[in-house]
Design a protein around this motif. Structure first.
Motif, short mmCIF file in Angstrom:
data_model
loop_
_atom_site.label_atom_id
_atom_site.label_comp_id
_atom_site.label_asym_id
_atom_site.label_seq_id
_atom_site.Cartn_x
_atom_site.Cartn_y
_atom_site.Cartn_z
N PRO A 222 55.45 -28.32 109.68
CA PRO A 222 54.41 -29.26 109.24
C PRO A 222 54.88 -30.70 109.46
CG PRO A 222 54.82 -27.57 107.57
CD PRO A 222 55.92 -27.45 108.59
N ASP A 223 54.01 -31.52 109.99
CA ASP A 223 54.31 -32.93 110.21
C ASP A 223 53.74 -33.72 109.03
OD1 ASP A 223 54.49 -35.57 110.99
OD2 ASP A 223 53.74 -35.23 113.02
N PRO A 224 54.59 -34.38 108.24
CA PRO A 224 54.08 -35.15 107.09
C PRO A 224 53.02 -36.16 107.47
CG PRO A 224 56.48 -34.99 107.01
CD PRO A 224 56.06 -34.45 108.35
N ALA A 225 53.04 -36.63 108.70
CA ALA A 225 52.05 -37.61 109.15
C ALA A 225 50.66 -36.98 109.29
CB ALA A 225 52.48 -38.23 110.48
N LEU A 226 50.61 -35.65 109.31
CA LEU A 226 49.32 -34.96 109.49
C LEU A 226 48.78 -34.40 108.18
CD1 LEU A 226 49.89 -33.05 112.86
CD2 LEU A 226 48.80 -35.27 112.47
N GLN A 227 49.38 -34.77 107.05
CA GLN A 227 48.86 -34.34 105.74
C GLN A 227 48.33 -35.57 105.00
OE1 GLN A 227 50.41 -34.74 102.27
NE2 GLN A 227 48.42 -33.95 101.62
N VAL A 228 47.06 -35.49 104.60
CA VAL A 228 46.43 -36.59 103.88
C VAL A 228 45.81 -36.04 102.60
CG1 VAL A 228 44.75 -38.47 103.98
CG2 VAL A 228 45.88 -37.70 106.09
N ASP A 229 46.13 -36.66 101.46
CA ASP A 229 45.56 -36.23 100.19
C ASP A 229 44.04 -36.38 100.18
OD1 ASP A 229 48.05 -35.67 99.23
OD2 ASP A 229 48.24 -37.46 97.98
N ALA A 230 43.36 -35.43 99.57
CA ALA A 230 41.90 -35.50 99.43
C ALA A 230 41.49 -34.58 98.28
CB ALA A 230 41.20 -35.07 100.72
N ILE A 231 40.48 -35.01 97.51
CA ILE A 231 39.89 -34.17 96.49
C ILE A 231 38.62 -33.53 97.04
CG2 ILE A 231 40.86 -35.51 94.57
CD1 ILE A 231 38.11 -36.82 94.24
N THR A 232 38.02 -32.64 96.28
CA THR A 232 36.90 -31.86 96.80
C THR A 232 35.58 -32.63 96.78
OG1 THR A 232 37.97 -29.84 96.05
CG2 THR A 232 35.67 -29.65 96.60
N THR A 233 35.47 -33.60 97.70
CA THR A 233 34.20 -34.31 97.91
C THR A 233 34.07 -34.63 99.39
OG1 THR A 233 35.06 -36.56 97.64
CG2 THR A 233 34.36 -35.41 95.63
#
Length: 345
Positions: A222-233
């Protein structure tokens, strides 16, 4: 068969060749009565036109005959504040309660309220079904309070070791693994993950863990640059993909931790002139109704809301009746559509 006067449970017991408590348990739908015996008792009750006196039965058992379904507010673009994934589950919970002879009280709760204390001394309901809870680490102390005060409750969430009370949830890890493996099979190698990957959101974290495991099986990390926090909206998904694009990170696919996040991300990709799946393959999780109506249709991981509602109700009733109940993980399946593959195979 002929019975003088109004039929009683003792009459049914005599004709069925069982004890009166067995008749009572069968009429309540208790799983402790084997199906053949229960069917025989129900058939005799129907033939005698027997009607359960719910008030008397509940008075004897000191129960209300009511289950409470507590929805917790979710940020939504409309005024419902209810995650659309839970809409279909509401229907299955309602049907399951009706089949078991229970009334259902539906209550909307704000996460900031002291909902965990409202039922401590109240007889409004015999038990609680909890749908949604926001940040798990903030809700955990309230769940512990329910356990401490002896409240019968089950919740929809990640069924992980050490969590308070009974949790019924889908196999988030397997779903995350399988949908990522599908994207990899389509030749994608730079797969972004939109959603929180921490203990604050256990379901999302398990989906991320499945995603990471599928990448590892393909020799990728997994590339940390490709993970973005998001909530269910949808708004959160839109903002997350815009942030990803603005960062300059290269990606040819994205797996969103929920369908709403995925739908918002698809809008963000369209705004930048990107096409799906040609430029970016997209997948979500939940299989909400909107997933099949967007263009292209959204590939996703389907949670069986019918089975979920039935298991939640059955588990809660068994708890109320003093039976042993364990947390449970339900299977998921992939629903593949045009957002991830031109052939959706």
């Amino acid at each position: 068969m002929t019975i003088k006067g109004k039929a009683t449970s003792l009459d049914i017991a005599h004709l069925a060749g069982v004890s009166q408590p067995t008749v009572s348990r069968a009429l309540r739908g208790s799983p402790s009565v084997n199906p053949e015996t229960r069917d025989r008792i129900l058939a005799i009750a129907r033939e005698l036109n027997y009607k359960v006196d719910k008030n008397a039965s509940n008075l004897r058992a000191q129960q209300s005959g009511t289950l409470a379904l507590l929805f917790f507010e979710d940020p939504t673009p409309d005024d419902s504040l209810i995650n659309p994934f839970f809409h279909s589950m509401l229907g299955s919970i309602t049907r399951a309660c009706a089949l078991r002879g229970y009334d259902l009280l539906v209550s909307f709760q704000q996460l900031s309220n002291n909902w965990h204390a409202d039922f401590e001394d109240s007889h409004k309901a015999d038990g609680l079904i909890l749908l949604g809870y926001g940040d798990y680490l903030e809700a955990e102390s309230k769940l512990q309070r329910l356990v401490a005060q002896g409240t019968h409750f089950v919740r929809w969430g990640a069924a992980l070791p050490g969590e308070p009370g009974i949790s019924i949830g889908c196999d988030n890890f397997q779903g995350g693994h399988d949908i990522t493996a599908h994207l990899l099979a389509r030749g994608r190698r730079r797969i972004a993950f939109l959603g929180h990957a921490s203990d604050h959101y256990p379901e999302f974290f398990e989906r991320w863990r499945g995603y990471a495991a599928a990448l590892a099986a393909a020799g990728l990390a997994p590339d940390p640059a490709l993970q973005v926090d998001a909530i269910t909206t949808e708004q959160s998904g839109h903002e997350a993909v815009r942030a990803l694009l603005a960062s300059g990170a290269r990606f040819d696919a994205l797996f969103a931790a929920s369908d709403l996040i995925a739908l918002g991300a698809m809008n963000g990709l369209r705004e930048q002139g990107l096409h799906m799946p040609q430029d970016v393959a997209v997948a979500g999780f939940d299989d909400i109704a909107m997933a099949s109506f967007v263009q292209p249709g959204l590939s996703t991981v389907q949670q069986d809301t019918k089975q979920a509602g039935e298991v939640l109700v059955d588990s809660l009733i068994r708890l109320i009746q003093g039976e042993a109940v364990e947390s449970r993980t339900l299977p998921v399946k992939l629903v593949l559509r045009g957002s991830s593959s031109t052939t959706a195979d």
